[in-house]
Design a protein around this motif. Structure first.
Motif, short mmCIF file in Angstrom:
data_model
loop_
_atom_site.label_atom_id
_atom_site.label_comp_id
_atom_site.label_asym_id
_atom_site.label_seq_id
_atom_site.Cartn_x
_atom_site.Cartn_y
_atom_site.Cartn_z
N ARG A 33 -29.41 100.73 39.49
CA ARG A 33 -28.59 101.93 39.67
C ARG A 33 -27.15 101.68 39.20
N VAL A 34 -26.62 100.51 39.53
CA VAL A 34 -25.27 100.16 39.08
C VAL A 34 -25.23 100.09 37.55
N ALA A 35 -26.27 99.51 36.96
CA ALA A 35 -26.35 99.44 35.49
C ALA A 35 -26.34 100.83 34.88
N TYR A 36 -27.10 101.76 35.47
CA TYR A 36 -27.16 103.13 34.95
C TYR A 36 -25.81 103.83 35.11
N ILE A 37 -25.20 103.73 36.29
CA ILE A 37 -23.92 104.40 36.53
C ILE A 37 -22.85 103.85 35.59
N ALA A 38 -22.80 102.53 35.45
CA ALA A 38 -21.81 101.90 34.57
C ALA A 38 -21.99 102.33 33.13
N SER A 39 -23.22 102.34 32.65
CA SER A 39 -23.47 102.73 31.26
C SER A 39 -23.15 104.21 31.04
N SER A 40 -23.35 105.04 32.06
CA SER A 40 -23.03 106.46 31.95
C SER A 40 -21.52 106.67 31.83
N ILE A 41 -20.77 105.93 32.64
CA ILE A 41 -19.30 106.01 32.54
C ILE A 41 -18.83 105.51 31.19
N ALA A 42 -19.44 104.43 30.71
CA ALA A 42 -19.08 103.88 29.40
C ALA A 42 -19.34 104.90 28.29
N LYS A 53 -24.48 98.23 26.14
CA LYS A 53 -25.60 97.31 26.41
C LYS A 53 -25.16 96.15 27.28
N ASP A 54 -23.98 95.60 26.98
CA ASP A 54 -23.46 94.49 27.79
C ASP A 54 -23.24 94.93 29.23
N LEU A 55 -22.77 96.15 29.41
CA LEU A 55 -22.54 96.67 30.76
C LEU A 55 -23.85 96.85 31.52
N ILE A 56 -24.89 97.29 30.82
CA ILE A 56 -26.20 97.45 31.46
C ILE A 56 -26.70 96.10 31.95
N ILE A 57 -26.58 95.08 31.12
CA ILE A 57 -27.04 93.75 31.53
C ILE A 57 -26.17 93.21 32.66
N ALA A 58 -24.85 93.40 32.55
CA ALA A 58 -23.95 92.94 33.61
C ALA A 58 -24.27 93.65 34.93
N GLY A 59 -24.54 94.95 34.86
CA GLY A 59 -24.89 95.69 36.06
C GLY A 59 -26.18 95.18 36.69
N ALA A 60 -27.14 94.86 35.84
CA ALA A 60 -28.43 94.38 36.33
C ALA A 60 -28.34 93.00 36.96
N PHE A 207 -29.59 112.82 39.53
CA PHE A 207 -31.05 112.70 39.59
C PHE A 207 -31.52 111.40 38.93
N ASN A 208 -30.87 111.02 37.84
CA ASN A 208 -31.25 109.78 37.16
C ASN A 208 -30.98 108.55 38.02
N ILE A 209 -29.94 108.59 38.83
CA ILE A 209 -29.60 107.45 39.68
C ILE A 209 -30.75 107.12 40.62
N VAL A 210 -31.37 108.14 41.17
CA VAL A 210 -32.43 107.92 42.17
C VAL A 210 -33.83 108.12 41.60
N ILE A 214 -35.89 105.07 36.21
CA ILE A 214 -34.61 104.53 35.78
C ILE A 214 -34.77 103.38 34.79
N ASP A 215 -35.85 102.60 34.94
CA ASP A 215 -36.11 101.51 33.98
C ASP A 215 -36.25 102.06 32.56
N ARG A 216 -36.99 103.15 32.42
CA ARG A 216 -37.22 103.76 31.11
C ARG A 216 -35.91 104.30 30.54
N THR A 217 -35.08 104.89 31.40
CA THR A 217 -33.79 105.40 30.96
C THR A 217 -32.92 104.27 30.42
N LEU A 218 -32.86 103.17 31.15
CA LEU A 218 -32.05 102.03 30.71
C LEU A 218 -32.61 101.42 29.43
#
Length: 442
Positions: A33-42, A53-60, A207-210, A214-218
């Motif tokens: 969820r943190v990875a998704y939120i961070a990438s959305s803000i980015a 992509k780096d933010l998604i991995i860092a979030g995960a 809706f995407n957060i929960v 979410i795996d497919r979205t990322l």
């Protein structure tokens, strides 16, 4: 699996995120969820796909430095998050089992993952993800520049913590936004809060957060910038995984490296191909991945386990299989890694595979695991001498647990294989010692 082994880095990151979720249901899904939120803000800020992509991995991976459940829960307590870089934590997994230091899980995460070259930039994002903006003073921390990604991750972390996972999401969005806005300029960089407020108007964002997808979205978000790991890179990453696994127990701090070395040596003596020998070493590093689901008090128990405790232990190879099952390219490795407690006679666990259902590579893993477990020194007892260890292995082969042919090969090459094991575990112990020395500098 024939030919070259190439595994997507993103799949392995999601695999590790799943493994970390095993620590407790309380933290399940937090990293993604943190990875998704961070990438959305980015994306809202127009940041490049590579940086996203780096933010998604860092979030995960952002809480990878939290080794115990209490540390994981503390990392989810937003009220503490602004002081977390000064909090005192006790780590009993250090080489001398006595180290007490003042260091955050973010710093530990940085020290853990920075050695894997594809994570070099990501490690810095993780390192500072609890640094507050503090009216611009958070641009630097202790004289070092704080990456923009760290501030994005700090905001994304707080947003997810504020969500009540038991309640409908849209009904909470206004209050969450108000709480974040209250901290604008103090905890969070203003332009990042503005980007979040814009996103918060969109129901789809929440809706995407929960969402269960979410795996497919990322995965879609890293398309085009995802990299594939060759066997050497995968081996390096598997070694990192083993550190995260083994750090949780002071009793088995170098166990995976010993299993990996012993299994690789046996595979070479049996005459398996170079690629398979490398894959077996990878499986050795990953075989106890599911132990992240086992509470430390059970892992660290130096007396006989109760029946219920042993039933909990039985979960770990099952979870190893489940976690690795999601990774494209690990079809064989997941079996070799997760079958290390199966028996030739079918009385093993958790799958009760028997005979030819257990591939030779998994049989090698089982022998290597037992051999390492009984010969390695642990804080509460010395390892067995080679004569006694050989007797145990032969008894287990006669009883239908281990493959007699593999046990015989080990017996015929006992000193050589034991030397490989000892050297591998000594290197790992030295790595751990260096790690803790580095951590104490901060």
């Amino acid at each position: 699996m024939n030919g070259d082994l190439n595994v997507p880095l993103f799949d392995m990151v999601m695999c590790l995120s799943d493994a970390m979720d095993l620590v407790s249901p309380i933290v399940t899904g937090h990293h993604k969820r943190v990875a998704y939120i961070a990438s959305s803000i980015a994306a809202e800020l127009g940041i490049s796909k590579e940086d996203e992509k780096d933010l998604i991995i860092a979030g995960a991976l952002h809480d990878v430095g939290a080794f115990s459940l209490s540390e994981r829960i503390d990392s989810l307590n937003w009220d503490l998050s602004q002081e977390i870089l000064q909090e005192t934590e006790v780590f009993t997994a250090s080489p001398d089992y006595r180290y007490i230091g003042s260091v955050s899980h973010a710093e530990l995460g940085y020290c853990l993952i920075k050695k894997f070259s594809p994570f070099a930039k990501i490690a810095n994002i993780v390192r500072y993800h609890h640094v507050a903006w503090n009216q611009g003073r958070g641009k630097c921390f202790k004289g070092r520049e704080v990456p923009l990604g760290s501030h994005i991750l700090n905001l994304a972390d707080a947003i997810d913590i504020l969500i009540d996972k038991e309640r409908e999401i849209i009904g909470q969005s206004k209050l969450i936004s108000e709480k974040i806005i209250e901290k604008k300029g103090n905890s969070f960089k203003p332009e990042l809060v503005d980007a979040f407020v814009s996103l918060a108007q969109k129901e789809a964002f929440w809706f995407n957060i929960v969402s269960s997808t979410i795996d497919r979205t990322l995965s879609k978000r890293v398309q085009g910038v995802n990299i594939e790991l060759n066997p050497a890179s995968l081996l390096s990453l598997a070694n990192l995984f083993s550190q995260i696994i083994d750090f949780r127990s002071r009793f088995t701090a170098t166990h995976s490296s010993g299993v990996a070395a012993s299994a690789e040596a046996l595979a070479k003596l049996i005459g398996l191909s170079d690629l398979k020998c490398q894959q077996i070493k990878i499986a050795g590093y990953l075989h106890d991945l599911g132990k992240l689901a086992v509470p430390p008090e059970i892992l660290n128990k130096d007396t006989k386990l109760t029946k219920n405790e042993f039933n909990v232990i039985k979960k770990h190879p099952f979870y190893t299989y489940q976690i690795l099952d999601r990774v494209k390219g690990l079809d064989q490795i997941k079996t070799w890694a997760s079958y290390h407690h199966e028996r030739i006679d079918g009385r093993g666990y958790p799958f009760h595979a028997k005979g030819e259902e257990i591939p030779i590579e998994a049989r090698i893993m089982a022998v290597a695991d037992v051999f390492t477990a009984i010969t390695e020194d642990r804080p509460y007892r010395q390892g067995m001498n080679l004569k006694r260890a050989t007797n145990i292995l032969e008894e287990m082969a006669s009883d239908g647990a281990l493959d007699p042919k593999i046990v015989l090969i080990l017996k015929d090459n006992l000193v050589k294989i034991d030397r490989f094991r000892i050297e591998a575990q000594a290197r790992k112990a030295k790595d751990y010692e260096h790690f803790w020395e580095e951590v104490q500098q901060y």
